[in-house]
Write a protein that holds these residues in place. Structure first.
Motif, PDB file in Angstrom:
ATOM      1  N   VAL A 141       2.171  -4.706   1.459  1.00  0.00           N
ATOM      2  CA  VAL A 141       1.133  -4.237   0.532  1.00  0.00           C
ATOM      3  C   VAL A 141       0.249  -3.236   1.273  1.00  0.00           C
ATOM      4  CG1 VAL A 141      -0.806  -4.895  -0.931  1.00  0.00           C
ATOM      5  CG2 VAL A 141       1.169  -6.414  -0.716  1.00  0.00           C
ATOM      6  N   ASP A 142       0.111  -2.055   0.712  1.00  0.00           N
ATOM      7  CA  ASP A 142      -0.628  -0.969   1.355  1.00  0.00           C
ATOM      8  C   ASP A 142      -2.077  -0.926   0.865  1.00  0.00           C
ATOM      9  OD1 ASP A 142      -0.302   1.501   3.119  1.00  0.00           O
ATOM     10  OD2 ASP A 142      -1.196   2.368   1.312  1.00  0.00           O
ATOM     11  N   VAL A 143      -2.914  -0.243   1.620  1.00  0.00           N
ATOM     12  CA  VAL A 143      -4.322  -0.103   1.251  1.00  0.00           C
ATOM     13  C   VAL A 143      -4.500   0.593  -0.099  1.00  0.00           C
ATOM     14  CG1 VAL A 143      -4.634   2.092   2.489  1.00  0.00           C
ATOM     15  CG2 VAL A 143      -6.605   0.579   2.129  1.00  0.00           C
ATOM     16  N   THR A 144      -3.530   1.388  -0.490  1.00  0.00           N
ATOM     17  CA  THR A 144      -3.612   2.069  -1.787  1.00  0.00           C
ATOM     18  C   THR A 144      -3.499   1.093  -2.961  1.00  0.00           C
ATOM     19  OG1 THR A 144      -1.226   2.478  -1.742  1.00  0.00           O
ATOM     20  CG2 THR A 144      -2.662   4.207  -0.868  1.00  0.00           C
ATOM     21  N   GLU A 145      -3.113  -0.161  -2.674  1.00  0.00           N
ATOM     22  CA  GLU A 145      -2.912  -1.155  -3.729  1.00  0.00           C
ATOM     23  C   GLU A 145      -4.058  -2.164  -3.831  1.00  0.00           C
ATOM     24  OE1 GLU A 145       1.346  -2.590  -3.959  1.00  0.00           O
ATOM     25  OE2 GLU A 145       1.382  -1.652  -1.967  1.00  0.00           O
ATOM     26  N   LEU A 146      -5.162  -1.889  -3.189  1.00  0.00           N
ATOM     27  CA  LEU A 146      -6.261  -2.856  -3.169  1.00  0.00           C
ATOM     28  C   LEU A 146      -6.780  -3.216  -4.555  1.00  0.00           C
ATOM     29  CD1 LEU A 146      -8.570  -1.976  -0.136  1.00  0.00           C
ATOM     30  CD2 LEU A 146      -7.321  -4.102  -0.547  1.00  0.00           C
TER      31      LEU A 146
END
Length: 398
Positions: free
Chosen positions: A99-104
């Protein structure tokens, strides 16, 4: 007082875990995370030629963290970064994918964050950072504050939605109590100090601080020859000095670690050669540095990359706050909180002593970097010590 580093590990390479946390890949990751923060902007780097001339050094630059991410302190880079990293790691584990920071803001990630509680102890600034990070991801935060934290600083933490727990005694008492309660309730401690068995998360906090160095080096005409860094438990100084050592290698600057004489746990540790706890807990005006027990991870780093350790007095800190607020020549006016200018205090004291100048190799060709680690995080206290409101100081250079 000044103590040169004579430890056998001085100038030896960092251990692998510390080099990994503070190296290029780490700062790349921290900057990538920052790029997704809505109010992210590089903090200013100020040249202070008039003060440099007064102190007899070639140049003096001050990196001003008083504007960082709306929190008024460098701490904004540490606690909130660690919280976000930990939420993404937990989401990756539960969802079975990276899970990437863009998916917060994705609903499944926020649902996981909502079930997490982050806890810390603070003198004020770290607690705000952890609370802000938890608020950004939709998690819960509980912040333990000791008796010396002002009501204004406590209110600033609570504004980010944190639950506040008051603790009798000093900072170190609050650290222990936070850890005990977190262990009993299954919460996650996000501390800027370490202890046996608890090193990775303080490493993430320090990793966030390395962004300060990268930004400064981008804009300095030449790398510094000398850096004066304030210390509480030592995490900030270790992060900055460690990253400089990795990036600049043999050309790294002379690093002097500066502490209040009343709370000099790193100085005492350097004398002893191992992390120690100061037996007394005497308050200092430099409230964000009011720590009496060194972080073992920070000392492991500073024993290798810290070149000198020194202590400064209460009145010196207040004098620097006032000097920055009322500059000479073309120097800009700078709002520096009680602890923010402690590194500069060290430079001022060192420059005034021929013996210390010689010991540190400080001369008319030296290029010095200091970091203002906080602005007026308690505006009332700032006005009391400086005789001006912080907004009036800034109007001088508006």
């Amino acid at each position: 007082m000044i103590l040169l580093n004579r430890r056998p590990e001085h100038r030896q390479p960092l251990v692998a875990a510390d080099a990994s946390a503070l190296g290029l890949a780490g700062v790349d990751e921290a900057e990538r995370f920052l790029s997704h923060r809505q109010n992210h902007a590089e903090t200013p780097l100020h040249a202070l030629p008039a003060l440099a001339a007064e102190l007899g050094v070639g140049s003096l630059h001050l990196k001003d963290e008083g504007l960082r991410l709306g929190l008024g302190s460098f701490k904004a880079l540490g606690g909130s970064y660690a919280v976000i990293r930990l939420v993404l790691e937990e989401a990756s584990k539960r969802l079975g994918r990276t899970v990437d920071v863009t998916e917060l803001d994705e609903s499944d990630v926020r649902a996981i964050a909502a079930g997490m509680t982050f806890v810390c102890a603070t003198d004020g600034n770290h607690g705000r950072s952890v609370a802000q990070g938890a608020g950004l991801v939709g998690a819960r935060s509980v912040v333990f504050v000791h008796s010396g934290v002002s009501d204004e600083r406590v209110a600033a933490i609570a504004r980010f939605g944190a639950e506040i727990v008051r603790v009798d005694g000093g900072y170190d008492h609050s650290v222990r109590q936070a850890a005990e309660v977190a262990a009993a309730r299954g919460w996650t401690v996000v501390s800027d100090t370490s202890w046996p068995g608890y090193e990775r998360i303080p490493g993430l906090v320090m990793q966030g601080y390395t962004v300060i160095v990268r930004e400064a080096l981008r804009h300095l005409p030449k790398p510094p020859t000398h850096v004066f860094l304030q210390a509480g438990v030592g995490g900030f100084a270790a992060a900055i000095a460690g990253h400089l050592a990795i990036v600049l290698g043999e050309d790294r600057p002379m690093v002097t670690v500066v502490e209040p004489a009343r709370a000099a746990c790193i100085f005492a540790t350097a004398e002893a050669g191992r992390p120690v706890k100061i037996p007394h807990e005497e308050p200092t005006v430099m409230a964000m540095l009011e720590c009496y027990e060194a972080s073992p991870v920070a000392w492991r780093i500073l024993s290798r990359v810290g070149d000198a350790f020194m202590t400064v007095e209460e009145e010196d800190a207040v004098a620097v706050m006032n000097r920055l607020a009322r500059p000479a020549g073309d120097d800009p006016a700078i709002v520096s909180g009680e602890s923010g200018g402690a590194g500069l205090v060290g430079l001022v004291r060192a420059a005034a002593s021929p013996d210390t100048r010689a010991a540190l190799g400080l001369d008319a060709y030296s290029r010095v970097l200091v970091i203002n680690t906080e602005g007026a995080t308690d505006p009332g206290r700032y006005a009391e010590l400086v005789g001006m409101a912080p907004e009036d100081v800034l109007l001088q250079t508006a």
